[in-house]
Motif scaffolding. Structure first.
Motif, PDB file in Angstrom:
ATOM      1  N   ALA A   2     -53.663 -26.747  17.904  1.00  0.00           N
ATOM      2  CA  ALA A   2     -52.609 -26.221  17.040  1.00  0.00           C
ATOM      3  C   ALA A   2     -52.878 -26.528  15.572  1.00  0.00           C
ATOM      4  CB  ALA A   2     -51.263 -26.809  17.448  1.00  0.00           C
ATOM      5  N   GLN A   3     -52.507 -25.577  14.730  1.00  0.00           N
ATOM      6  CA  GLN A   3     -52.543 -25.787  13.293  1.00  0.00           C
ATOM      7  C   GLN A   3     -51.140 -26.190  12.824  1.00  0.00           C
ATOM      8  OE1 GLN A   3     -54.059 -21.828  12.210  1.00  0.00           O
ATOM      9  NE2 GLN A   3     -55.860 -22.839  11.372  1.00  0.00           N
ATOM     10  N   PHE A   4     -51.078 -27.266  12.056  1.00  0.00           N
ATOM     11  CA  PHE A   4     -49.803 -27.794  11.587  1.00  0.00           C
ATOM     12  C   PHE A   4     -49.638 -27.550  10.093  1.00  0.00           C
ATOM     13  CE2 PHE A   4     -51.065 -30.382  15.203  1.00  0.00           C
ATOM     14  CZ  PHE A   4     -49.887 -30.578  15.912  1.00  0.00           C
ATOM     15  N   THR A   5     -48.383 -27.442   9.658  1.00  0.00           N
ATOM     16  CA  THR A   5     -48.041 -27.553   8.248  1.00  0.00           C
ATOM     17  C   THR A   5     -46.868 -28.520   8.139  1.00  0.00           C
ATOM     18  OG1 THR A   5     -48.748 -25.301   7.693  1.00  0.00           O
ATOM     19  CG2 THR A   5     -47.218 -26.379   6.181  1.00  0.00           C
ATOM     20  N   VAL A   6     -47.059 -29.575   7.369  1.00  0.00           N
ATOM     21  CA  VAL A   6     -45.985 -30.538   7.125  1.00  0.00           C
ATOM     22  C   VAL A   6     -45.208 -30.060   5.906  1.00  0.00           C
ATOM     23  CG1 VAL A   6     -45.380 -32.937   6.641  1.00  0.00           C
ATOM     24  CG2 VAL A   6     -47.355 -32.412   8.100  1.00  0.00           C
ATOM     25  N   CYS A   7     -43.916 -29.813   6.087  1.00  0.00           N
ATOM     26  CA  CYS A   7     -43.072 -29.209   5.051  1.00  0.00           C
ATOM     27  C   CYS A   7     -42.123 -30.255   4.463  1.00  0.00           C
ATOM     28  CB  CYS A   7     -42.258 -28.064   5.637  1.00  0.00           C
ATOM     29  SG  CYS A   7     -43.244 -26.807   6.478  1.00  0.00           S
ATOM     30  N   THR A   8     -42.151 -30.365   3.134  1.00  0.00           N
ATOM     31  CA  THR A   8     -41.353 -31.382   2.445  1.00  0.00           C
ATOM     32  C   THR A   8     -40.753 -30.803   1.168  1.00  0.00           C
ATOM     33  OG1 THR A   8     -42.898 -33.095   3.220  1.00  0.00           O
ATOM     34  CG2 THR A   8     -41.390 -33.709   1.451  1.00  0.00           C
ATOM     35  N   SER A   9     -39.515 -31.168   0.884  1.00  0.00           N
ATOM     36  CA  SER A   9     -38.893 -30.841  -0.404  1.00  0.00           C
ATOM     37  C   SER A   9     -39.023 -32.052  -1.315  1.00  0.00           C
ATOM     38  CB  SER A   9     -37.410 -30.491  -0.206  1.00  0.00           C
ATOM     39  OG  SER A   9     -37.267 -29.343   0.594  1.00  0.00           O
ATOM     40  N   LEU A  10     -39.579 -31.836  -2.502  1.00  0.00           N
ATOM     41  CA  LEU A  10     -39.805 -32.935  -3.429  1.00  0.00           C
ATOM     42  C   LEU A  10     -38.722 -32.960  -4.509  1.00  0.00           C
ATOM     43  CD1 LEU A  10     -43.682 -32.931  -4.025  1.00  0.00           C
ATOM     44  CD2 LEU A  10     -42.362 -33.976  -2.185  1.00  0.00           C
ATOM     45  N   ALA A  81     -42.840 -21.377   4.133  1.00  0.00           N
ATOM     46  CA  ALA A  81     -43.430 -21.807   5.403  1.00  0.00           C
ATOM     47  C   ALA A  81     -43.703 -20.621   6.319  1.00  0.00           C
ATOM     48  CB  ALA A  81     -42.509 -22.809   6.093  1.00  0.00           C
ATOM     49  N   ARG A  82     -42.845 -19.621   6.263  1.00  0.00           N
ATOM     50  CA  ARG A  82     -43.030 -18.434   7.114  1.00  0.00           C
ATOM     51  C   ARG A  82     -44.324 -17.700   6.799  1.00  0.00           C
ATOM     52  NH1 ARG A  82     -39.075 -13.972   7.034  1.00  0.00           N
ATOM     53  NH2 ARG A  82     -40.270 -13.314   8.865  1.00  0.00           N
ATOM     54  N   SER A  83     -44.798 -17.800   5.561  1.00  0.00           N
ATOM     55  CA  SER A  83     -45.966 -17.023   5.135  1.00  0.00           C
ATOM     56  C   SER A  83     -47.281 -17.777   5.305  1.00  0.00           C
ATOM     57  CB  SER A  83     -45.800 -16.621   3.667  1.00  0.00           C
ATOM     58  OG  SER A  83     -45.820 -17.762   2.820  1.00  0.00           O
ATOM     59  N   ILE A  84     -47.218 -19.029   5.700  1.00  0.00           N
ATOM     60  CA  ILE A  84     -48.435 -19.826   5.860  1.00  0.00           C
ATOM     61  C   ILE A  84     -49.013 -19.618   7.257  1.00  0.00           C
ATOM     62  CG2 ILE A  84     -49.323 -22.199   6.001  1.00  0.00           C
ATOM     63  CD1 ILE A  84     -47.364 -22.970   3.832  1.00  0.00           C
ATOM     64  N   ASP A  85     -50.322 -19.504   7.341  1.00  0.00           N
ATOM     65  CA  ASP A  85     -51.000 -19.314   8.624  1.00  0.00           C
ATOM     66  C   ASP A  85     -51.022 -20.645   9.366  1.00  0.00           C
ATOM     67  OD1 ASP A  85     -52.423 -18.399  10.756  1.00  0.00           O
ATOM     68  OD2 ASP A  85     -54.351 -18.336   9.722  1.00  0.00           O
ATOM     69  N   SER A  86     -49.987 -20.873  10.152  1.00  0.00           N
ATOM     70  CA  SER A  86     -49.834 -22.147  10.845  1.00  0.00           C
ATOM     71  C   SER A  86     -49.084 -21.912  12.145  1.00  0.00           C
ATOM     72  CB  SER A  86     -49.065 -23.134   9.962  1.00  0.00           C
ATOM     73  OG  SER A  86     -48.922 -24.381  10.589  1.00  0.00           O
ATOM     74  N   ASP A  87     -49.346 -22.742  13.152  1.00  0.00           N
ATOM     75  CA  ASP A  87     -48.648 -22.630  14.432  1.00  0.00           C
ATOM     76  C   ASP A  87     -47.342 -23.419  14.427  1.00  0.00           C
ATOM     77  OD1 ASP A  87     -50.823 -21.162  15.679  1.00  0.00           O
ATOM     78  OD2 ASP A  87     -51.908 -23.072  15.725  1.00  0.00           O
ATOM     79  N   ILE A  88     -47.399 -24.636  13.890  1.00  0.00           N
ATOM     80  CA  ILE A  88     -46.276 -25.570  13.986  1.00  0.00           C
ATOM     81  C   ILE A  88     -45.887 -26.064  12.598  1.00  0.00           C
ATOM     82  CG2 ILE A  88     -45.537 -27.833  14.838  1.00  0.00           C
ATOM     83  CD1 ILE A  88     -47.359 -27.386  17.255  1.00  0.00           C
ATOM     84  N   LEU A  89     -44.602 -25.979  12.285  1.00  0.00           N
ATOM     85  CA  LEU A  89     -44.062 -26.508  11.038  1.00  0.00           C
ATOM     86  C   LEU A  89     -43.367 -27.832  11.335  1.00  0.00           C
ATOM     87  CD1 LEU A  89     -42.387 -23.215   9.729  1.00  0.00           C
ATOM     88  CD2 LEU A  89     -44.720 -24.037   9.258  1.00  0.00           C
TER      89      LEU A  89
END
Length: 302
Positions: A2-10, A81-89
């Motif tokens: 799986a490809q991950f993207t870790v999503c954070t608000s700074l 996040a919806r536009s990033i090529d990733s499996d799991i957010l």
């Protein structure tokens, strides 16, 4: 794999908290195919964060409107996040410390669900362990199907959850600007639209308890604190599609708000029941509402 993207608000944080966040994130994404998505509040400068990260090759940065509310900032994050090529957010709050095994734990839960949620180890304002976890003795289910489990409480935040990217849609990320508990709104909407959720086997984050938390953990310790939480709950229900379940919950908190404003029910009538009971976000609000219903029924039968 799986490809991950870790999503954070700074947003503005102390240097100590930033250092702790980055150190934990470095461990969590080590040897994992993971990108990072940072949604910036107003004119926040992310240079200290970026400098503290060991991997800088897959960092995506999006900026919110200068006057964006907290909910708008989260929507900026979700839209990107919806536009990033990733499996799991994977969601990770900036003031917490993601666990080094969080990504693998979430991936395991997402093998047969669209949403993953995990327990949180609790830290005090100095970053020291309290020896407790958020879900401890709170009756959090291992699996969730449908929005009923989040009807009068919430245990899915933007720090202890992950979702399959394909589960997001334009409908589910349209967060009303006056919503304070954006995560409660998002996961309620996802479950309403058919998503299922599963709890991880192990805690996925160290959650910091301090004055700037929107909600923190545990029960409200004063009527003023209870009233503030009540206002958050009220805005949540006011923006949901009306149905009988939501209306019943809204009626309960409307009655509670009126009583708090009137000052006719002594504080001890609420807090002798509400205080020192395990629970997740907003459990205390609805316990107080249930206490009110009990008091009202007793008066009618007297």
């Amino acid at each position: 794999m799986a490809q991950f993207t870790v999503c954070t608000s700074l947003y503005p944080q102390s240097e100590r908290n930033i250092a702790a966040f980055c150190a934990a994130l470095n461990k969590a994404i080590e040897n994992v195919d993971a990108a990072l998505l940072f949604a910036l509040e107003r004119d926040y400068d992310p240079s200290m964060v970026i400098a503290s990260l060991q991997r800088k090759d897959k960092i995506h940065i999006v900026k919110s409107d200068a006057l964006a509310s907290p909910s708008a900032l989260r929507q900026t994050m979700l839209t990107a996040a919806r536009s990033i090529d990733s499996d799991i957010l994977v969601f990770a709050d900036f003031d917490d410390c993601i666990d080094r095994t969080a990504l693998s734990n979430h991936a395991e839960s997402l093998a047969d669900s669209e949403i993953s949620y995990g327990d949180m180890r609790l830290l005090d304002h100095e970053g020291k362990s309290t020896g407790r976890t958020f879900f401890e003795n709170a009756g959090v289910p291992n699996r969730v199907s449908g929005p009923e489990s989040l009807q009068e409480r919430n245990f899915m935040g933007f720090t202890n959850t992950a979702i399959r990217r394909e589960a997001l849609s334009e409908i589910t990320i349209e967060i009303p600007v006056d919503i304070a508990a954006a995560e409660w709104w998002l996961f309620t909407k996802l479950l309403h639209h058919g998503a299922t959720a599963k709890q991880t086997c192990y805690p996925v984050v160290d959650y910091r308890i301090y004055d700037k938390n929107t909600l923190g953990v545990g029960e409200a310790r004063s009527l003023d604190a209870l009233a503030k939480q009540l206002a958050i709950v009220n805005r949540h229900y006011a923006n949901l599609v009306k149905d009988l379940r939501h209306q019943k919950s809204l009626d309960k908190i409307t009655r509670l708000a009126r009583v708090l404003e009137s000052g006719k029910v002594p504080e001890e009538c609420f807090f002798e029941v509400v205080n020192h009971q395990p629970g997740v976000w907003f459990d205390d609000v609805f316990r107080a509402a249930d206490v009110l219903d009990t008091i009202s029924e007793a008066r009618q039968n007297a």
